[in-house]
Design a protein around this motif. Structure first.
Motif, PDB file in Angstrom:
ATOM      1  N   GLN A 154     -25.635   6.609 -97.565  1.00 31.88           N
ATOM      2  CA  GLN A 154     -26.639   5.902 -98.168  1.00 31.88           C
ATOM      3  C   GLN A 154     -27.469   4.915 -97.377  1.00 31.88           C
ATOM      4  OE1 GLN A 154     -24.847   4.004-101.665  1.00 31.88           O
ATOM      5  NE2 GLN A 154     -26.747   4.056-102.833  1.00 31.88           N
ATOM      6  N   LEU A 155     -28.658   4.620 -97.774  1.00 35.02           N
ATOM      7  CA  LEU A 155     -29.358   3.483 -97.293  1.00 35.02           C
ATOM      8  C   LEU A 155     -29.725   2.434 -98.283  1.00 35.02           C
ATOM      9  CD1 LEU A 155     -32.015   5.888 -95.349  1.00 35.02           C
ATOM     10  CD2 LEU A 155     -29.993   4.833 -94.508  1.00 35.02           C
ATOM     11  N   TYR A 156     -30.032   1.221 -97.533  1.00 38.00           N
ATOM     12  CA  TYR A 156     -30.712   0.242 -98.761  1.00 38.00           C
ATOM     13  C   TYR A 156     -31.550  -0.481 -97.647  1.00 38.00           C
ATOM     14  CZ  TYR A 156     -27.249  -2.851 -96.129  1.00 38.00           C
ATOM     15  OH  TYR A 156     -26.578  -3.540 -95.259  1.00 38.00           O
ATOM     16  N   THR A 157     -32.260  -1.410 -98.499  1.00 33.62           N
ATOM     17  CA  THR A 157     -33.100  -2.231 -97.883  1.00 33.62           C
ATOM     18  C   THR A 157     -32.613  -3.865 -98.149  1.00 33.62           C
ATOM     19  OG1 THR A 157     -34.443  -2.573 -99.723  1.00 33.62           O
ATOM     20  CG2 THR A 157     -34.994  -0.628 -98.294  1.00 33.62           C
ATOM     21  N   HIS A 196     -31.875   7.358 -99.426  1.00 32.21           N
ATOM     22  CA  HIS A 196     -31.338   8.206 -98.765  1.00 32.21           C
ATOM     23  C   HIS A 196     -32.149   8.938 -97.722  1.00 32.21           C
ATOM     24  CE1 HIS A 196     -32.546  10.730-102.097  1.00 32.21           C
ATOM     25  NE2 HIS A 196     -32.493  11.748-101.117  1.00 32.21           N
ATOM     26  N   ILE A 197     -31.452   9.542 -96.626  1.00 31.34           N
ATOM     27  CA  ILE A 197     -32.289  10.285 -95.840  1.00 31.34           C
ATOM     28  C   ILE A 197     -32.784  11.624 -96.151  1.00 31.34           C
ATOM     29  CG2 ILE A 197     -32.624  11.149 -93.371  1.00 31.34           C
ATOM     30  CD1 ILE A 197     -30.730   9.080 -92.585  1.00 31.34           C
ATOM     31  N   LYS A 198     -34.241  12.011 -96.213  1.00 26.05           N
ATOM     32  CA  LYS A 198     -34.387  13.510 -96.787  1.00 26.05           C
ATOM     33  C   LYS A 198     -34.499  14.413 -95.701  1.00 26.05           C
ATOM     34  CE  LYS A 198     -37.851  15.726 -99.828  1.00 26.05           C
ATOM     35  NZ  LYS A 198     -39.188  15.572-100.482  1.00 26.05           N
ATOM     36  N   GLU A 199     -35.265  14.019 -94.699  1.00 19.43           N
ATOM     37  CA  GLU A 199     -35.325  15.052 -93.501  1.00 19.43           C
ATOM     38  C   GLU A 199     -35.689  14.399 -92.480  1.00 19.43           C
ATOM     39  OE1 GLU A 199     -38.274  17.825 -94.348  1.00 19.43           O
ATOM     40  OE2 GLU A 199     -39.855  16.130 -94.963  1.00 19.43           O
ATOM     41  N   SER A 200     -35.494  14.794 -91.151  1.00 17.89           N
ATOM     42  CA  SER A 200     -35.787  14.318 -89.759  1.00 17.89           C
ATOM     43  C   SER A 200     -37.350  14.720 -89.518  1.00 17.89           C
ATOM     44  CB  SER A 200     -35.044  15.004 -88.732  1.00 17.89           C
ATOM     45  OG  SER A 200     -35.443  14.421 -87.364  1.00 17.89           O
ATOM     46  N   CYS A 250     -31.411  -0.448 -93.857  1.00 17.31           N
ATOM     47  CA  CYS A 250     -29.993  -0.670 -93.148  1.00 17.31           C
ATOM     48  C   CYS A 250     -29.212   0.456 -93.771  1.00 17.31           C
ATOM     49  CB  CYS A 250     -29.723  -2.125 -93.864  1.00 17.31           C
ATOM     50  SG  CYS A 250     -30.738  -3.534 -93.484  1.00 17.31           S
ATOM     51  N   MET A 251     -28.245   0.575 -92.737  1.00 18.27           N
ATOM     52  CA  MET A 251     -27.016   1.564 -93.132  1.00 18.27           C
ATOM     53  C   MET A 251     -25.997   1.148 -92.450  1.00 18.27           C
ATOM     54  SD  MET A 251     -26.526   5.383 -91.353  1.00 18.27           S
ATOM     55  CE  MET A 251     -27.983   5.998 -92.157  1.00 18.27           C
ATOM     56  N   ASN A 252     -24.812   0.888 -93.494  1.00 16.20           N
ATOM     57  CA  ASN A 252     -23.551   0.403 -93.267  1.00 16.20           C
ATOM     58  C   ASN A 252     -22.629   1.447 -92.642  1.00 16.20           C
ATOM     59  OD1 ASN A 252     -24.622  -2.010 -93.933  1.00 16.20           O
ATOM     60  ND2 ASN A 252     -23.675  -2.035 -96.016  1.00 16.20           N
ATOM     61  N   LEU A 253     -22.107   1.034 -91.479  1.00 21.56           N
ATOM     62  CA  LEU A 253     -20.879   2.131 -91.002  1.00 21.56           C
ATOM     63  C   LEU A 253     -19.571   1.006 -90.975  1.00 21.56           C
ATOM     64  CD1 LEU A 253     -22.886   4.003 -88.111  1.00 21.56           C
ATOM     65  CD2 LEU A 253     -22.279   4.730 -90.673  1.00 21.56           C
ATOM     66  N   TYR A 254     -18.378   1.732 -91.289  1.00 16.92           N
ATOM     67  CA  TYR A 254     -17.125   1.075 -91.212  1.00 16.92           C
ATOM     68  C   TYR A 254     -16.104   1.833 -90.293  1.00 16.92           C
ATOM     69  CZ  TYR A 254     -19.210  -1.295 -95.411  1.00 16.92           C
ATOM     70  OH  TYR A 254     -20.038  -1.933 -96.170  1.00 16.92           O
ATOM     71  N   LYS A 255     -15.325   0.749 -89.731  1.00 19.68           N
ATOM     72  CA  LYS A 255     -14.165   1.197 -88.819  1.00 19.68           C
ATOM     73  C   LYS A 255     -12.967   0.229 -88.739  1.00 19.68           C
ATOM     74  CE  LYS A 255     -13.813   0.313 -84.298  1.00 19.68           C
ATOM     75  NZ  LYS A 255     -14.065   0.364 -82.876  1.00 19.68           N
ATOM     76  N   ARG A 256     -11.935   0.990 -89.094  1.00 19.33           N
ATOM     77  CA  ARG A 256     -10.726   0.131 -89.359  1.00 19.33           C
ATOM     78  C   ARG A 256     -10.198  -0.439 -87.981  1.00 19.33           C
ATOM     79  NH1 ARG A 256      -5.012   1.754 -92.208  1.00 19.33           N
ATOM     80  NH2 ARG A 256      -3.882  -0.335 -91.930  1.00 19.33           N
ATOM     81  N   ALA A 277     -11.544  -3.697 -92.206  1.00 15.54           N
ATOM     82  CA  ALA A 277     -12.745  -2.623 -91.900  1.00 15.54           C
ATOM     83  C   ALA A 277     -13.895  -3.526 -91.212  1.00 15.54           C
ATOM     84  CB  ALA A 277     -13.334  -2.193 -93.085  1.00 15.54           C
ATOM     85  N   LYS A 278     -14.013  -3.006 -89.841  1.00 10.56           N
ATOM     86  CA  LYS A 278     -15.312  -3.638 -89.264  1.00 10.56           C
ATOM     87  C   LYS A 278     -16.624  -3.092 -89.370  1.00 10.56           C
ATOM     88  CE  LYS A 278     -16.766  -4.106 -84.323  1.00 10.56           C
ATOM     89  NZ  LYS A 278     -16.410  -3.736 -82.880  1.00 10.56           N
ATOM     90  N   ARG A 279     -17.450  -3.960 -89.848  1.00 16.51           N
ATOM     91  CA  ARG A 279     -18.851  -3.237 -90.419  1.00 16.51           C
ATOM     92  C   ARG A 279     -19.869  -3.227 -89.458  1.00 16.51           C
ATOM     93  NH1 ARG A 279     -22.020  -6.161 -95.105  1.00 16.51           N
ATOM     94  NH2 ARG A 279     -22.376  -7.673 -93.728  1.00 16.51           N
ATOM     95  N   VAL A 280     -20.675  -2.285 -89.161  1.00 18.77           N
ATOM     96  CA  VAL A 280     -21.621  -2.291 -88.385  1.00 18.77           C
ATOM     97  C   VAL A 280     -22.952  -1.782 -88.942  1.00 18.77           C
ATOM     98  CG1 VAL A 280     -22.806  -0.903 -86.473  1.00 18.77           C
ATOM     99  CG2 VAL A 280     -20.542  -1.671 -86.190  1.00 18.77           C
ATOM    100  N   ILE A 281     -24.107  -2.627 -89.007  1.00 16.97           N
ATOM    101  CA  ILE A 281     -25.391  -2.480 -89.681  1.00 16.97           C
ATOM    102  C   ILE A 281     -26.355  -1.718 -88.822  1.00 16.97           C
ATOM    103  CG2 ILE A 281     -27.138  -3.376 -91.170  1.00 16.97           C
ATOM    104  CD1 ILE A 281     -25.124  -5.274 -92.105  1.00 16.97           C
ATOM    105  N   LEU A 282     -26.957  -0.525 -88.967  1.00 14.76           N
ATOM    106  CA  LEU A 282     -27.926  -0.206 -88.095  1.00 14.76           C
ATOM    107  C   LEU A 282     -29.166  -0.166 -89.098  1.00 14.76           C
ATOM    108  CD1 LEU A 282     -26.286   3.424 -87.193  1.00 14.76           C
ATOM    109  CD2 LEU A 282     -26.098   1.191 -85.906  1.00 14.76           C
ATOM    110  N   THR A 283     -30.207  -0.832 -88.263  1.00 12.54           N
ATOM    111  CA  THR A 283     -31.439  -1.261 -88.975  1.00 12.54           C
ATOM    112  C   THR A 283     -32.549  -0.285 -88.624  1.00 12.54           C
ATOM    113  OG1 THR A 283     -31.809  -2.963 -87.312  1.00 12.54           O
ATOM    114  CG2 THR A 283     -30.757  -3.554 -89.233  1.00 12.54           C
TER     115      THR A 283
END
Length: 806
Positions: A728-731, A738-742, A764-770, A692-698
């Motif tokens: 889910q979000l984390y710091t 978590h995101i409540k609204e835009s 941060c938000m973690n995304l994964y791709k195989r 699983a390749k991880r990508v972290i959006l900050t």
């Protein structure tokens, strides 16, 4: 007065007590039974008694008897009238080491004439040694070290071990080795006061690589050489498990018979002593640098009288056929042919049909435009022939670029992906008929010379490329997997193949979901361990036994395989177990060499020494979990091979049973020795292991109010915020939310956390791709290399080699 009669009860009314029942004797028993307890059944037939001293002595004697039987079985092939000689490899570590002089000294120590034969019959010890001399060639040294029972390291008293010698010692140390005996030449020419210091210095040097090595022996002393021969003949060879579980042979004689239909291919007969385990004609034989071949037949060849040195020979003069292949012979088919029509098919709906009609109309317009212009540009993988390019459609361009975007997430996704796309693909011109148009400047040598870069420009580009790799490696260590969201592209399109996981270790992930077409070509076992045990046990019933002098006849072998046999180079072949020719997904552990400091990136081309086989590979690296696999068998993909950590490499390769050593070499472009990048061992054959390749959006907090915060710079439009809302979000300070609204139209979003966050914190938000390995594994062949590439594996010539050339 009448006499009064005594009063008594009638017997029929007498109370009788309840008879005693042994089964339910007490109230406690009844109470236990009412609670559902069951009484423990007594142990019958077993006498529980304490072991006496005599019993313990008998157990120890039984274990000793078993060990003695095992030792006798391992040494039986080296004793007797028709004994198998022990292989002793003579390896030169210094530039002035003379292996031929060392072999002659061993013959003279037992008063045997040296006539060029490698066999030394030590009559006083009733043993035979096969002294194998090798030149300063790293490939030859590694091959002979795989089959040697003992290794004699030749060193000099006046010349230090050079870089090539140290490189050989490191390579031998990593792949597993037999017992090592250091021998020094020219010690009598050193002053008597310094001889002891020279011995200690060489002993300390060789002890750094082989701590269990014997003491340094002088080749000028007959007493020391006799002591060396006594140890070689009386000692039991060290067991190398990965080698002894399969048959192997050091060929003494190679004969080639060309085929009548094609003289470049024919039958190859290999004669020598079979070692390791037993061999069956249904199995395959692997020749390094040439591949796997089927067996025509196996013959038992009697030992000649001159090799036996007068011993009585009981075998017949004519060879006896031991085994021929049957209908169960292993096939040379290494991969399956994928059936693309075997996929799931559904009837298209009206909306899909309308979309296809529009697409067909668009394609017709493009064809008309192509016919009017007469030319078009097509993007194809590098190395594509003209015939293959004619069958590639433009629609496949986007699929190829998407499937190969594995390394474009370091700093700028678009720039890095374009650079990597340019490395693997090229643009070609097609005419109106769809045929490739040759470059007009191809036949013009002057035009080619003008397009070539000068030495200064090429050096500048190489320096810039290495500097960029160093920066990417540094960023990956400081900010691992962090990626900036592109502003000119929707995040849900850029990360369309990524997913969010609530728990990296326990969240379900189907290992058979959206597999590439290459996974239809591999083989998979239902129970790999049980298959391995069954395959290894099959060797015990093979007709050709270990220790026999046999001739193995192979079919459909190229003539180059026989031309490589020379007296100064070892010719080693190995037998394969069943299924070891088929391709699968192979994983191996690897630890980076601390002496190599350059960044090592996933998919970098490497030469992998995989047990007794060598391949050109481009491995993917992932984290190695020492506690075992996770619940979902998901492992984090690593962009770079990190120093000081154990990683797992993944490639498409033939199946390998058992644990074998693995060494990764980086070929040098400057004519120097190949660089040892990492070492390890095989781990498993498992196509269901998920990388699983991880990508972290900050994002950065903009406004904070207790547990809620407004976060910006993670997304730049409200559509992306709503798309990634369930994840889910984390710091970095440990808060989870978590995101409540835009909020608004610029990607601001309101988030809720489990506690107050700080202004300096990062969301941060973690995304994964195989990710999957590429089908680019090929057999490394020495005869296919250029002269410059072949010379990389050769060290400086010794005085012996120079004399032979003269």
């Amino acid at each position: 007065m009448a006499k009064e009669e005594a009063f008594h009860h009638r017997s029929t009314l007498k109370q009788k007590h309840k008879p005693f029942k042994r089964r339910f004797a007490t109230k406690n028993t009844l109470r236990d039974k009412s609670k559902g307890r069951t009484q423990r059944a007594p142990i019958k037939g077993k006498v529980q008694r304490k072991h006496t001293r005599a019993d313990r002595r008998n157990a120890v004697r039984t274990e000793q008897r078993k060990k003695r039987e095992q030792i006798l079985m391992s040494t039986r092939i080296f004793s007797g009238r028709h004994r198998t000689p022990k292989i002793v490899a003579i390896i030169p570590l210094c530039s002035n080491t003379n292996t031929q002089s060392l072999v002659k000294s061993l013959f003279d120590s037992v008063e045997e004439p040296f006539e060029g034969s490698p066999l030394l019959n030590v009559s006083r010890f009733k043993q035979t040694l096969q002294l194998v001399q090798v030149n300063r060639n790293l490939l030859d040294i590694l091959d002979v070290a795989k089959v040697a029972d003992y290794m004699v390291m030749g060193m000099s008293a006046d010349v230090e071990v050079d870089e090539f010698g140290e490189h050989c010692l490191s390579a031998i140390q990593n792949q597993g080795h037999a017992a090592v005996f250091p021998v020094v030449q020219g010690l009598d020419q050193v002053a008597a006061k310094r001889r002891n210091d020279v011995r200690k210095s060489l002993q300390s040097f060789i002890g750094h690589f082989f701590p269990d090595a014997e003491k340094v022996i002088s080749s000028d002393s007959t007493t020391d050489l006799l002591a060396l021969l006594r140890v070689l003949t009386s000692q039991v060879p060290k067991t190398i498990k990965w080698r002894d579980t399969r048959p192997y042979m050091l060929a003494d004689k190679v004969e080639f018979a060309p085929s009548s239909e094609n003289p470049q291919v024919g039958h190859l007969a290999l004669t020598g002593y079979l070692r390791g385990s037993n061999l069956s004609a249904n199995r395959l034989i692997h020749i390094p640098s040439f591949g796997d071949f089927q067996i025509e037949q196996i013959d038992n060849v009697p030992v000649s009288m001159e090799h036996a040195k007068g011993n009585e020979i009981e075998e017949d003069d004519e060879p006896v056929v031991l085994d021929r292949p049957t209908a169960e012979q292993d096939s040379l088919v290494a991969s399956n042919e994928p059936d693309q029509l075997n996929n799931e098919q559904t009837w298209p709906e009206d909306e899909e049909m309308d979309g296809w009609k529009q697409q067909m109309a668009k394609m017709e317009e493009e064809e008309e435009q192509m016919a009017s212009n007469g030319k078009r540009t097509l993007r194809v993988p590098k190395g594509t022939s003209a015939y293959q390019a004619a069958w590639i459609a433009d629609d496949e361009e986007s699929d190829m670029s998407d499937s190969d975007e594995d390394m474009d997430d370091y700093s700028d996704a678009s720039s890095t992906g374009a650079a990597e796309d340019a490395e693997e693909y090229e643009d070609i011109q097609l005419d109106a008929a769809g045929n490739p148009i040759e470059n007009e400047d191809e036949g013009d040598d002057e035009g080619e010379d003008e397009n070539l870069l000068s030495a200064e420009e090429e050096a500048a580009q190489l320096k810039a490329y290495l500097k960029e790799r160093e920066r990417q490696n540094r960023d990956d260590l400081q900010f691992p997997d962090e990626v900036d969201t592109p502003m000119d592209q929707l995040a849900r399109e850029r990360f369309a193949r990524f997913r969010g996981l609530q728990s990296f270790r326990t969240s379900p992930w189907d290992p058979y979901e959206n597999l590439p077409l290459d996974y239809a070509r591999i083989f998979q076992f239902e129970n790999f361990k049980r298959t391995q045990q069954r395959v290894v046990r099959m060797c015990a019933d093979a007709p050709a036994k270990a220790g026999m002098h046999v001739r193995i006849v192979l079919k459909q072998v190229p003539v180059q395989a026989s031309l490589c046999f020379t007296k100064d180079r070892p010719y080693v072949v190995f037998g394969l177990h069943q299924y070891e020719h088929q391709m699968s997904v192979v994983h191996f552990t690897v630890t980076r060499n601390p002496e190599y400091t350059e960044p090592v990136r996933s998919k970098d081309p490497m030469v992998m020494h995989f047990g007794f086989r060598r391949y050109n590979v481009q491995p993917l690296y992932s984290q190695h979990l020492h506690g075992g696999a996770t619940v979902n068998n998901v492992h984090k993909f690593e962009r770079f091979l990190k120093p000081g950590e154990v990683s797992v490499g993944t490639v498409f390769a033939p199946i390998q049973f058992g644990t074998v050593p693995v060494s990764l070499y980086l070929p040098s472009s400057k004519g120097t020795l190949p660089t040892l990048v990492g070492t390890g061992s095989s781990l498993e054959v498992n196509p269901s292991r998920i990388l699983a390749k991880r990508v972290i959006l900050t994002g950065a907090p903009f406004k904070i109010h207790r547990r809620s915060a407004v976060v910006r710079y993670m997304f730049f439009n409200p559509e992306d915020v709503n798309w990634f809302k369930p994840i889910q979000l984390y710091t970095k300070y440990g808060k989870v939310g978590h995101i409540k609204e835009s909020l608004g139209t610029h990607g601001y979003m309101k988030c809720i956390f489990d506690g107050p966050i700080k202004q300096m914190d990062t969301v941060c938000m973690n995304l994964y791709k195989r990710v999957f390995p590429k089908w680019n594994t090929s057999l490394w062949s020495e005869h296919e290399q250029t002269d410059e590439q072949t010379q990389q594996w050769v060290g400086p010539a010794t005085e012996q080699d120079v004399a032979m050339d003269i």
